[in-house]
Design a protein around this motif. Structure first.
Motif, short mmCIF file in Angstrom:
data_model
loop_
_atom_site.label_atom_id
_atom_site.label_comp_id
_atom_site.label_asym_id
_atom_site.label_seq_id
_atom_site.Cartn_x
_atom_site.Cartn_y
_atom_site.Cartn_z
N TRP A 139 0.81 -1.22 0.00
CA TRP A 139 0.00 0.00 0.00
C TRP A 139 0.85 1.28 0.00
O TRP A 139 0.31 2.37 -0.17
CB TRP A 139 -0.98 0.01 1.18
N LEU A 140 2.17 1.14 0.13
CA LEU A 140 3.06 2.29 0.06
C LEU A 140 3.86 2.33 -1.25
O LEU A 140 4.62 3.28 -1.47
CB LEU A 140 4.04 2.28 1.25
N ALA A 163 2.98 2.73 -4.47
CA ALA A 163 2.66 3.79 -5.43
C ALA A 163 3.38 5.08 -5.06
O ALA A 163 3.79 5.85 -5.93
CB ALA A 163 1.15 4.01 -5.49
N LEU A 164 3.54 5.33 -3.78
CA LEU A 164 4.23 6.52 -3.31
C LEU A 164 5.72 6.43 -3.57
O LEU A 164 6.34 7.38 -4.07
CB LEU A 164 3.98 6.70 -1.81
N GLY A 171 -6.58 2.40 -2.41
CA GLY A 171 -5.14 2.31 -2.25
C GLY A 171 -4.68 1.25 -1.28
O GLY A 171 -3.48 1.12 -1.02
N ILE A 201 0.40 13.19 -0.87
CA ILE A 201 0.74 11.78 -0.70
C ILE A 201 -0.51 10.91 -0.86
O ILE A 201 -0.48 9.87 -1.53
CB ILE A 201 1.40 11.55 0.66
N SER A 202 -1.62 11.34 -0.28
CA SER A 202 -2.85 10.58 -0.40
C SER A 202 -3.30 10.49 -1.84
O SER A 202 -3.72 9.42 -2.33
CB SER A 202 -3.95 11.23 0.46
N SER A 224 -0.93 8.21 -3.94
CA SER A 224 -0.96 6.83 -3.46
C SER A 224 -2.28 6.15 -3.75
O SER A 224 -2.42 4.94 -3.51
CB SER A 224 -0.69 6.79 -1.95
N TRP A 284 -5.10 6.86 -2.20
CA TRP A 284 -5.82 6.69 -0.94
C TRP A 284 -7.05 7.57 -0.83
O TRP A 284 -7.87 7.39 0.08
CB TRP A 284 -4.91 7.01 0.24
#
Length: 278
Positions: free
Chosen positions: A21-22, A24-25, A75, A223-224, A227, A229
């Motif tokens: 879940w991290l 994509a960032l 996300g 970031i959201s 990502s 999210w």
């Protein structure tokens, strides 16, 4: 800006060592910069506001939670995902009372930016750095006339430790904030204030009596977005910054001697044409 420590943005560990879940960032770290820039304005103009002898700084954006992605949230944000935030002491000269990621200026001998971010986080929160995996660094952001060029360092807290206020002269509060709650559409809005020829409007979050806005709010929002999210939220919900500060019950300054990265879209063109800040 010669003489400042160099920090090359990008992932620092193999993809397999990053929670899904991290990824994509961490796989496109420049996407956060593009997200901020897409709110409007000229990044070079803001970079030019940095003093010639600007100081390098780093913040630790530290996430914890289950390794695997969740199926019930955009996300894949796990239900137990958290982010570490601090509330700066109201007596500080700059950004007093504001919510921030732990971090600060580079010291001689730091392994910048990772060493700076971990050292500052330990000094502010008592964090045990041995439980942190550093995943990536983002491109730096100039923080207006305060004279700092800030590198965000992304970390995963694979073995969380106790955190607390270490020095009340620097930090008023340390909290692990649930990421789903922070990003809940009911807790998202924009804040606005007009003062001395500048119109500030930027992303904000309000959870557990913490008002997250400015540099920190802008990074959380970017970031959201990158990502994946985000859940749909009302971007037309624009609230008075001063009223939200009052609602939070914090003794913070709105900081209009300082200009944050997400301010770059809100300098009123009419004020600029009449000789206002550029």
């Amino acid at each position: 800006m010669s003489g400042r420590p160099r920090a090359d943005a990008g992932p620092l560990v193999p993809r397999a060592e990053i929670p899904p879940w991290l990824r994509a960032l961490t796989e496109d770290v420049t996407a956060v910069t593009r997200s901020v820039d897409n709110r409007g304005g000229d990044r070079s103009r803001w970079a030019s506001m940095l003093p010639t002898k600007s100081r390098s700084a780093a913040v630790l954006i530290l996430f914890s939670g289950s390794w695997e992605s969740a199926d019930d949230h955009p996300g894949g944000v796990p239900a137990d995902a958290e982010v570490l935030l601090t509330e700066r002491a109201p007596t500080l000269r700059q950004h007093s009372g504001q919510v921030a990621f732990p971090g600060g200026a580079a010291d001689p001998g730091d392994d910048f930016p990772v060493g700076t971010a971990l050292r500052e986080a330990a000094e502010e929160t008592g964090l045990d750095a041995s439980g942190v995996s550093i995943l990536a660094t983002l491109p730096s952001f100039p923080v207006g006339v305060s004279g700092f060029d800030v590198v965000p360092v992304i970390g995963y807290w694979h073995r969380p430790s106790e955190v607390r206020v270490v020095d009340e002269g620097e930090t008023a509060r340390v909290d692990r904030i649930n990421l789903r709650e922070l990003l809940d559409p009911d807790n998202r809005f924009q804040v606005r204030r007009k003062a001395v020829g500048i119109v500030y409007k930027g992303p904000a979050f309000f959870v557990d009596r913490l008002l997250v806005w400015g540099f920190t709010g802008g990074l959380v929002a970017a970031i959201s977005e990158v990502s994946g999210w985000d859940r749909p939220w009302d971007k037309n919900d624009v609230r008075s910054l001063e009223k939200m500060i009052e609602l939070a019950g914090s003794r913070q300054e709105s900081g209009f001697a300082e200009l944050h990265p997400d301010d770059r879209d809100v300098v009123d063109a009419r004020n600029a044409e009449s000789g206002g800040p550029r």
